[in-house]
Write an enzyme that holds these catalytic residues in place. Structure first.
Site, PDB file in Angstrom:
ATOM      1  CG  ASN A  89      -6.016  -4.989   0.168  1.00 56.18           C
ATOM      2  OD1 ASN A  89      -6.397  -6.160   0.227  1.00 56.18           O
ATOM      3  ND2 ASN A  89      -4.736  -4.669   0.062  1.00 56.18           N
ATOM      4  N   GLY A  95      -7.928  -3.862   4.673  1.00 60.87           N
ATOM      5  CA  GLY A  95      -6.509  -3.540   4.716  1.00 60.87           C
ATOM      6  C   GLY A  95      -6.108  -2.439   3.752  1.00 60.87           C
ATOM      7  CD  GLN A  96      -9.051   1.423  -0.119  1.00 61.92           C
ATOM      8  OE1 GLN A  96     -10.126   0.907   0.135  1.00 61.92           O
ATOM      9  NE2 GLN A  96      -8.909   2.355  -1.043  1.00 61.92           N
ATOM     10  CG  HIS A 102      -4.895   0.582  -4.713  1.00 56.04           C
ATOM     11  ND1 HIS A 102      -5.519   1.469  -3.848  1.00 56.04           N
ATOM     12  CD2 HIS A 102      -4.288  -0.330  -3.931  1.00 56.04           C
ATOM     13  CE1 HIS A 102      -5.280   1.106  -2.595  1.00 56.04           C
ATOM     14  NE2 HIS A 102      -4.546   0.003  -2.617  1.00 56.04           N
ATOM     15  CG  LEU A 103      -8.119  -3.440  -9.599  1.00 60.61           C
ATOM     16  CD1 LEU A 103      -8.450  -1.973  -9.862  1.00 60.61           C
ATOM     17  CD2 LEU A 103      -8.683  -4.303 -10.723  1.00 60.61           C
ATOM     18  CG  HIS A 104      -2.570  -4.730  -4.577  1.00 62.93           C
ATOM     19  ND1 HIS A 104      -1.422  -4.241  -3.973  1.00 62.93           N
ATOM     20  CD2 HIS A 104      -3.606  -4.176  -3.900  1.00 62.93           C
ATOM     21  CE1 HIS A 104      -1.748  -3.431  -2.974  1.00 62.93           C
ATOM     22  NE2 HIS A 104      -3.084  -3.378  -2.903  1.00 62.93           N
TER      23      HIS A 104
HETATM   24  P1  5GP Z   1      -3.380  -1.042  -0.024  1.00 59.90           P
HETATM   25  O1  5GP Z   1      -2.755  -1.500   1.256  1.00 59.90           O
HETATM   26  O2  5GP Z   1      -4.076   0.279   0.142  1.00 59.90           O
HETATM   27  O3  5GP Z   1      -4.220  -2.072  -0.709  1.00 59.90           O
HETATM   28  O4  5GP Z   1      -2.167  -0.832  -1.037  1.00 59.90           O
HETATM   29  C1  5GP Z   1      -1.470   0.355  -1.146  1.00 59.90           C
HETATM   30  C2  5GP Z   1      -0.190   0.036  -1.860  1.00 59.90           C
HETATM   31  O5  5GP Z   1       0.382   1.231  -2.300  1.00 59.90           O
HETATM   32  C3  5GP Z   1       0.853  -0.672  -0.983  1.00 59.90           C
HETATM   33  O6  5GP Z   1       1.178  -1.921  -1.562  1.00 59.90           O
HETATM   34  C4  5GP Z   1       2.012   0.301  -0.980  1.00 59.90           C
HETATM   35  O7  5GP Z   1       3.259  -0.348  -1.011  1.00 59.90           O
HETATM   36  C5  5GP Z   1       1.773   1.125  -2.220  1.00 59.90           C
HETATM   37  N1  5GP Z   1       2.279   2.477  -2.141  1.00 59.90           N
HETATM   38  C6  5GP Z   1       2.118   3.362  -1.119  1.00 59.90           C
HETATM   39  N2  5GP Z   1       2.704   4.526  -1.394  1.00 59.90           N
HETATM   40  C7  5GP Z   1       3.269   4.379  -2.637  1.00 59.90           C
HETATM   41  C8  5GP Z   1       4.032   5.264  -3.459  1.00 59.90           C
HETATM   42  O8  5GP Z   1       4.306   6.415  -3.124  1.00 59.90           O
HETATM   43  N3  5GP Z   1       4.429   4.782  -4.650  1.00 59.90           N
HETATM   44  C9  5GP Z   1       4.124   3.516  -5.081  1.00 59.90           C
HETATM   45  N4  5GP Z   1       4.578   3.135  -6.278  1.00 59.90           N
HETATM   46  N5  5GP Z   1       3.411   2.658  -4.313  1.00 59.90           N
HETATM   47  C10 5GP Z   1       2.987   3.087  -3.111  1.00 59.90           C
END
Ligand code: 5GP
Length: 116
Positions: A89, A95-96, A102-104
């Site tokens: 994202n 949606g970031q 980060h890569l999911h």
């Molecule tokens: P984004 O929405 O930015 O692509 O993804 C961020 C991701 O980080 C989300 O899936 C969220 O659940 C995860 N995340 C947010 N805070 C933490 C945390 O403190 N620890 C871990 N392990 N994941 C987190």
């Protein structure tokens, strides 16, 4: 501190907050997402504090390749032999929510398309 050195992910890199780390090397860290959207949901991040994919530059060429190969390595390590999805994202419309690239890795169930 810069925008990307003050995030929750930089705190995980520095071991200031706990995470379920599944892989680490000099350039990258992989850990389980705290709010999993699939039976397997792992985040792969660079240790370099890049805010988002759009901020990567030509000097990050090797790092970007390393992150993708780390995704492959971690997916194999956790047994995602039937496939998986990789998501980045980027920025607000993407949606970031965390300002550290980060890569999911999502797996363990059939993924749907298109994503929301
Ligand atoms: P984004 O929405 O930015 O692509 O993804 C961020 C991701 O980080 C989300 O899936 C969220 O659940 C995860 N995340 C947010 N805070 C933490 C945390 O403190 N620890 C871990 N392990 N994941 C987190």
């Amino acid at each position: 501190m810069s925008e990307a050195t003050d995030t929750i992910f930089s705190k995980i890199i520095r071991r200031e907050i706990p995470a379920d780390i599944v892989y680490e090397d000099d350039l990258a860290l992989a850990f389980k997402d705290v709010n999993p959207q699939a039976p397997v949901h792992i985040l792969v991040i660079p240790k370099k504090p890049l805010v988002k994919l759009a901020d990567a530059e030509s000097q990050d060429h090797a790092l970007m390749g390393h992150l993708l190969l780390t995704v492959k390595r971690v997916a194999e390590q956790v047994g995602l032999s039937n496939g998986y999805r990789v998501v980045i994202n980027n920025g607000d419309d993407g949606g970031q929510t965390v300002s550290h690239l980060h890569l999911h890795i999502l797996g363990g169930r059939q993924m749907k398309w298109p994503p929301g």
